[in-house]
Design an enzyme around this catalytic site. Sequence first.
Site, PDB file in Angstrom:
ATOM      1  CG  HIS A 101       1.397   5.815  12.131  1.00 57.21           C
ATOM      2  ND1 HIS A 101       0.559   4.719  12.090  1.00 57.21           N
ATOM      3  CD2 HIS A 101       2.140   5.766  10.990  1.00 57.21           C
ATOM      4  CE1 HIS A 101       0.779   4.046  10.972  1.00 57.21           C
ATOM      5  NE2 HIS A 101       1.722   4.657  10.290  1.00 57.21           N
ATOM      6  CG  HIS A 111      -4.195   5.716   3.530  1.00 59.48           C
ATOM      7  ND1 HIS A 111      -5.198   5.312   2.665  1.00 59.48           N
ATOM      8  CD2 HIS A 111      -3.106   5.963   2.763  1.00 59.48           C
ATOM      9  CE1 HIS A 111      -4.727   5.309   1.431  1.00 59.48           C
ATOM     10  NE2 HIS A 111      -3.473   5.703   1.457  1.00 59.48           N
ATOM     11  NE  ARG A 115      -3.834   5.964  -7.144  1.00 60.55           N
ATOM     12  CZ  ARG A 115      -4.585   5.485  -6.162  1.00 60.55           C
ATOM     13  NH1 ARG A 115      -4.599   6.097  -4.983  1.00 60.55           N
ATOM     14  NH2 ARG A 115      -5.312   4.389  -6.332  1.00 60.55           N
ATOM     15  CG  HIS A 150     -18.015   5.313   6.980  1.00 60.12           C
ATOM     16  ND1 HIS A 150     -17.890   4.609   5.806  1.00 60.12           N
ATOM     17  CD2 HIS A 150     -17.174   4.709   7.859  1.00 60.12           C
ATOM     18  CE1 HIS A 150     -17.021   3.630   5.965  1.00 60.12           C
ATOM     19  NE2 HIS A 150     -16.570   3.664   7.207  1.00 60.12           N
ATOM     20  CG  HIS A 180      -1.943 -12.363   5.720  1.00 63.56           C
ATOM     21  ND1 HIS A 180      -2.163 -11.164   5.088  1.00 63.56           N
ATOM     22  CD2 HIS A 180      -1.212 -12.079   6.815  1.00 63.56           C
ATOM     23  CE1 HIS A 180      -1.583 -10.191   5.764  1.00 63.56           C
ATOM     24  NE2 HIS A 180      -0.999 -10.719   6.827  1.00 63.56           N
ATOM     25  N   GLY A 263      10.553   2.370  -9.622  1.00 63.09           N
ATOM     26  CA  GLY A 263      11.819   3.014  -9.287  1.00 63.09           C
ATOM     27  C   GLY A 263      11.655   4.312  -8.542  1.00 63.09           C
TER      28      GLY A 263
END
Length: 306
Positions: A101, A111, A115, A150, A180, A263
Amino acid sequence: MTPLAQSVRSYLMGLQDRITQAIEAQDGAAQFLSDAWHKSAGEPLQGNGVTRILEGGQVFERAGCGFSHVQGAKLPPSATQHRPELAGAPFEAMGVSLVFHPRNPYVPTVHMNVRMIAATPADGKTVAWFGGGMDLTPYYGFTEDAVHFHQTCHDALAPFGEQLYPRFKTWCDEYFFLKHRNEQRGVGGIFFDDFSELGFEGSFAMLQSVGDAFLSAYLPIVQRRQNTAYGEREREHQLYRRGRYVEFNLVFDRGTHFGLQSGGRTESILLSMPPLVSWSYQRPLEAGSAEHALVHEFLVRRDWLA
């Protein structure tokens, strides 16, 4: 740990080092704090990682970059929605995730995540797949920045098949969408998940190409915008738009849900949150303004390389 898993771990830890060193040098004032953590037997997850966080810099208001490597007895629902045959299987997951940020509203938030997840179902045959990508979230839109980002993503994927960039670009547009709000989170980039179609070695090589491209995709934009003058209007707009980032991460993001459901370490999972943010009720946009242009010209699905 298998030799294949060790090779992924070594790459990811090196990637975290390279990125944090480059961002620290770009900021020039603040340094990353390094927080090594361990989860021991008896907890929902076992494993370790390193969370690195830079706060209060002259370029970056908050920059978080975390490495984690965990094992668990049962895959959480967010990881098996596309692989129901692996529900309940023991697993290990490792990755590098970052969100930066910036302080200046003319520098976009970014971002990136890469992984690997491996699961071993009852038949004993380990299944591994890769995921990740990167996306750009500007507060003020600049076509040259979106095109550069891009193009770098395209070039990182091109050696593995010309069909991958348009496919992963569309996937990113569809994933980083606030249903939303009926609004894109940013100008997109690339996103992929459950990817293993090139075999382990080929899929891992593609992941490395994406991770290695990150600094080339983002730093030139930072350098181009970080000294742009701004005032209270731009700062208020930045804080307001950061609210959309928070909404997406908490409501829709699979990585956040995976970490919390399994967790994981909450402080590390939520390192993506901005340090300051604001919401206002039905904030108006002045027609013809740069703020209006952001929403109507940049936060839409576009072919930036057309």
